[in-house]
Design a protein around this motif. Structure first.
Motif, PDB file in Angstrom:
ATOM      1  N   PHE A   1       0.862  -1.171   0.059  1.00 37.37           N
ATOM      2  CA  PHE A   1      -0.027   0.032  -0.012  1.00 37.37           C
ATOM      3  C   PHE A   1       0.885   1.026   0.081  1.00 37.37           C
ATOM      4  CE2 PHE A   1      -3.373   2.976   1.765  1.00 37.37           C
ATOM      5  CZ  PHE A   1      -4.450   2.513   0.790  1.00 37.37           C
ATOM      6  N   GLY A   2       1.654   1.275  -1.094  1.00 39.72           N
ATOM      7  CA  GLY A   2       2.711   2.357  -1.331  1.00 39.72           C
ATOM      8  C   GLY A   2       1.770   3.444  -2.045  1.00 39.72           C
ATOM      9  N   GLU A   3       3.020   4.236  -2.982  1.00 40.55           N
ATOM     10  CA  GLU A   3       2.318   5.271  -3.628  1.00 40.55           C
ATOM     11  C   GLU A   3       1.211   4.972  -4.734  1.00 40.55           C
ATOM     12  OE1 GLU A   3       3.920   9.101  -6.544  1.00 40.55           O
ATOM     13  OE2 GLU A   3       5.453   7.252  -5.945  1.00 40.55           O
ATOM     14  N   ALA A   4       1.627   3.888  -5.564  1.00 40.13           N
ATOM     15  CA  ALA A   4       0.813   3.451  -6.488  1.00 40.13           C
ATOM     16  C   ALA A   4      -0.607   2.907  -6.070  1.00 40.13           C
ATOM     17  CB  ALA A   4       1.375   2.622  -7.258  1.00 40.13           C
ATOM     18  N   ALA A   5      -0.620   1.879  -5.112  1.00 40.76           N
ATOM     19  CA  ALA A   5      -1.838   1.649  -4.445  1.00 40.76           C
ATOM     20  C   ALA A   5      -2.672   2.540  -3.908  1.00 40.76           C
ATOM     21  CB  ALA A   5      -1.506   0.480  -3.472  1.00 40.76           C
TER      22      ALA A   5
ATOM     23  N   ALA B   1      -6.146  -4.057   2.485  1.00 42.00           N
ATOM     24  CA  ALA B   1      -4.818  -4.204   1.903  1.00 42.00           C
ATOM     25  C   ALA B   1      -3.946  -4.537   3.329  1.00 42.00           C
ATOM     26  CB  ALA B   1      -4.247  -2.436   1.933  1.00 42.00           C
ATOM     27  N   TRP B   2      -2.637  -5.031   2.759  1.00 47.80           N
ATOM     28  CA  TRP B   2      -1.663  -5.332   3.817  1.00 47.80           C
ATOM     29  C   TRP B   2      -0.200  -5.116   3.313  1.00 47.80           C
ATOM     30  CZ3 TRP B   2       2.712  -8.477   3.526  1.00 47.80           C
ATOM     31  CH2 TRP B   2       3.403  -8.710   4.934  1.00 47.80           C
ATOM     32  N   ASP B   3       0.798  -4.755   4.027  1.00 51.18           N
ATOM     33  CA  ASP B   3       1.778  -4.060   3.738  1.00 51.18           C
ATOM     34  C   ASP B   3       3.126  -4.511   4.487  1.00 51.18           C
ATOM     35  OD1 ASP B   3       4.123  -1.960   3.236  1.00 51.18           O
ATOM     36  OD2 ASP B   3       2.943  -1.563   1.474  1.00 51.18           O
ATOM     37  N   ILE B   4       4.219  -4.993   3.967  1.00 44.52           N
ATOM     38  CA  ILE B   4       5.422  -5.319   4.738  1.00 44.52           C
ATOM     39  C   ILE B   4       5.577  -4.371   5.997  1.00 44.52           C
ATOM     40  CG2 ILE B   4       6.982  -4.630   3.422  1.00 44.52           C
ATOM     41  CD1 ILE B   4       8.338  -7.307   3.914  1.00 44.52           C
ATOM     42  N   LYS B   5       5.397  -3.248   5.562  1.00 35.14           N
ATOM     43  CA  LYS B   5       5.692  -2.235   6.623  1.00 35.14           C
ATOM     44  C   LYS B   5       4.881  -2.147   7.925  1.00 35.14           C
ATOM     45  CE  LYS B   5       7.517   1.536   3.562  1.00 35.14           C
ATOM     46  NZ  LYS B   5       7.570   2.825   3.279  1.00 35.14           N
ATOM     47  N   LEU B   6       3.744  -2.886   8.025  1.00 35.79           N
ATOM     48  CA  LEU B   6       3.053  -3.056   9.155  1.00 35.79           C
ATOM     49  C   LEU B   6       3.813  -4.069  10.060  1.00 35.79           C
ATOM     50  CD1 LEU B   6      -0.467  -3.895   7.419  1.00 35.79           C
ATOM     51  CD2 LEU B   6       0.262  -1.899   8.863  1.00 35.79           C
ATOM     52  N   GLN B   7       4.931  -4.730   9.676  1.00 33.07           N
ATOM     53  CA  GLN B   7       5.677  -5.459  10.761  1.00 33.07           C
ATOM     54  C   GLN B   7       6.815  -4.996  11.200  1.00 33.07           C
ATOM     55  OE1 GLN B   7       6.564  -8.878   7.764  1.00 33.07           O
ATOM     56  NE2 GLN B   7       4.804 -10.103   8.522  1.00 33.07           N
ATOM     57  N   ASP B   8       6.945  -3.695  10.752  1.00 37.74           N
ATOM     58  CA  ASP B   8       8.137  -2.863  11.151  1.00 37.74           C
ATOM     59  C   ASP B   8       7.686  -1.878  12.182  1.00 37.74           C
ATOM     60  OD1 ASP B   8      10.350  -1.063  11.845  1.00 37.74           O
ATOM     61  OD2 ASP B   8      10.975  -1.301   9.468  1.00 37.74           O
ATOM     62  N   PRO B   9       8.179  -2.035  13.355  1.00 33.70           N
ATOM     63  CA  PRO B   9       7.739  -0.828  14.508  1.00 33.70           C
ATOM     64  C   PRO B   9       7.881   0.765  14.081  1.00 33.70           C
ATOM     65  CG  PRO B   9       8.836  -2.722  15.523  1.00 33.70           C
ATOM     66  CD  PRO B   9       9.040  -2.779  14.056  1.00 33.70           C
ATOM     67  N   THR B  10       8.848   0.948  13.065  1.00 35.89           N
ATOM     68  CA  THR B  10       9.208   2.175  12.889  1.00 35.89           C
ATOM     69  C   THR B  10       8.510   2.576  11.627  1.00 35.89           C
ATOM     70  OG1 THR B  10      10.799   1.482  11.079  1.00 35.89           O
ATOM     71  CG2 THR B  10      11.922   1.887  13.443  1.00 35.89           C
ATOM     72  N   THR B  11       7.742   1.848  11.037  1.00 36.85           N
ATOM     73  CA  THR B  11       6.803   2.323   9.831  1.00 36.85           C
ATOM     74  C   THR B  11       5.342   1.882  10.156  1.00 36.85           C
ATOM     75  OG1 THR B  11       7.510   0.327   8.471  1.00 36.85           O
ATOM     76  CG2 THR B  11       8.966   2.128   8.392  1.00 36.85           C
ATOM     77  N   ALA B  12       5.169   0.994  11.235  1.00 39.84           N
ATOM     78  CA  ALA B  12       3.768   0.470  11.145  1.00 39.84           C
ATOM     79  C   ALA B  12       2.531   1.258  11.360  1.00 39.84           C
ATOM     80  CB  ALA B  12       3.659  -0.611  12.228  1.00 39.84           C
TER      81      ALA B  12
ATOM     82  N   SER C   1      -1.296  -6.391  -6.838  1.00 38.62           N
ATOM     83  CA  SER C   1      -0.146  -6.493  -6.115  1.00 38.62           C
ATOM     84  C   SER C   1       0.776  -5.400  -6.631  1.00 38.62           C
ATOM     85  CB  SER C   1       0.532  -7.883  -6.572  1.00 38.62           C
ATOM     86  OG  SER C   1       2.128  -7.691  -6.175  1.00 38.62           O
ATOM     87  N   ALA C   2       1.142  -4.347  -5.397  1.00 40.84           N
ATOM     88  CA  ALA C   2       1.749  -3.183  -5.786  1.00 40.84           C
ATOM     89  C   ALA C   2       2.890  -3.057  -4.916  1.00 40.84           C
ATOM     90  CB  ALA C   2       0.735  -1.925  -5.694  1.00 40.84           C
ATOM     91  N   VAL C   3       3.838  -4.054  -5.013  1.00 36.55           N
ATOM     92  CA  VAL C   3       4.996  -3.780  -4.035  1.00 36.55           C
ATOM     93  C   VAL C   3       6.340  -3.372  -4.752  1.00 36.55           C
ATOM     94  CG1 VAL C   3       3.901  -5.718  -2.604  1.00 36.55           C
ATOM     95  CG2 VAL C   3       5.530  -6.066  -4.605  1.00 36.55           C
TER      96      VAL C   3
END
Length: 290
Positions: A8-12, A30-41, A69-71
């Motif tokens: 769920f970045g710019e394009a999504a 949506a799901w994004d790998i950044k949800l797993q990082d405490p600094t970006t979640a 898919s928009a990664v």
């Protein structure tokens, strides 16, 4: 209709923001790998919640009608593999990632093994301000079934064929020129500044290539590489794979990726982005320091 964004970045975000206006009955998750990082979640959660997008776990994708898919390019296959057990019969997976034809065919095989449909979609222009109406190319065996929905939602698309990879091949080859021109401009002007002949080189290039619109063109090329270089580098590595698979000089494209990578993330704050001199000076200092 439920659309799930994998990434769920710019394009999504751009697609979602215009799709919800086009059809208020659409639902989004949506799901994004950044949800797993405490600094970006938290920033990612906020981006989803403020847009009315449900925060999903990978298992939730089994409920989606479309999965978009928009990664990042380097994560495109890994992201699909991460949800492959939750891809179900009858779904449509739309892969908008900037990757090689081989990577899209590999992704298509994964999706089709789950009895879902796969659509290769290549985004051919910046996603702002048009969002999902940005010109795209599409390819895949599912094309004819998807076209009525794309038309209803007012996608701006051209059908390139029935085989995954036929759309992205066009983008990958075109990117060799577009991102390569950025890299050549950057390296030439950095060398000009470092060697003390910047004004002479700039004047000469402006005269020889007046149609490009110097110095605005040069400033734009620097700004784009500094702001988006990391993402462009990943895309260019896929372009290199595309070119190499054709038996051509992928090493040249690898060097374009290297320049994009070196430029990506250089601080643009407090700069006049229309001033090529300021951009060159900031980039040169960062590059020499590294």
């Amino acid at each position: 209709m439920l659309i799930g964004f994998l990434g769920f970045g710019e394009a999504a975000r751009a697609f979602q923001e215009t799709l919800v206006v086009q059809d208020p009955n659409l639902r989004f998750m949506a799901w994004d790998i950044k949800l797993q990082d405490p600094t970006t979640a938290q920033d990612m959660k906020t981006a989803m919640e403020t847009r009315g997008v449900t925060i999903a776990e990978p298992a939730g994708f089994s409920e989606a009608d479309w999965i978009v898919s928009a990664v990042t390019a380097d994560q495109s296959f890994l992201a699909l593999r991460g949800i492959q057990d939750h891809i179900v019969q009858g779904q449509v997976v739309i892969d908008i990632n900037s990757v090689s034809p081989g990577r899209k065919r590999e992704s298509a095989s994964l999706v089709e093994a789950r009895e879902a449909a796969y659509l290769d979609m290549a985004v051919m222009a910046p996603v702002h301000p048009r969002g999902h109406r940005t010109p795209v190319l599409i390819a895949g065996s599912i094309v004819e079934k998807v076209i009525p929905v794309l038309e209803r939602l007012e996608f701006d698309f051209r059908n390139m064929g029935d085989e995954p990879g036929q759309a992205t091949a066009i983008k990958m080859v075109r990117s060799v020129f577009v991102k390569g021109l950025e890299a050549i401009t950057v390296e030439a002007l950095l060398a000009a500044r470092a060697s003390g002949c910047f004004e002479e080189i700039s004047t000469s290039l402006a005269k020889s290539f007046s149609g490009l619109g110097w110095p605005e063109f040069a400033a734009y090329e620097f700004e784009r590489t500094m702001q988006h270089g990391k993402r462009r580098a990943a895309e260019m590595r896929e372009s290199a794979a595309t070119v190499r698979a054709l038996g051509l000089n992928g090493d040249l494209v690898d060097q374009i990726a290297e320049t994009q990578d070196l430029m990506g993330g250089i601080d643009l704050s407090d700069l006049n982005r229309d001033s090529v001199e300021e951009l060159v000076d900031r980039a040169l200092a960062a590059r020499l320091k590294s």
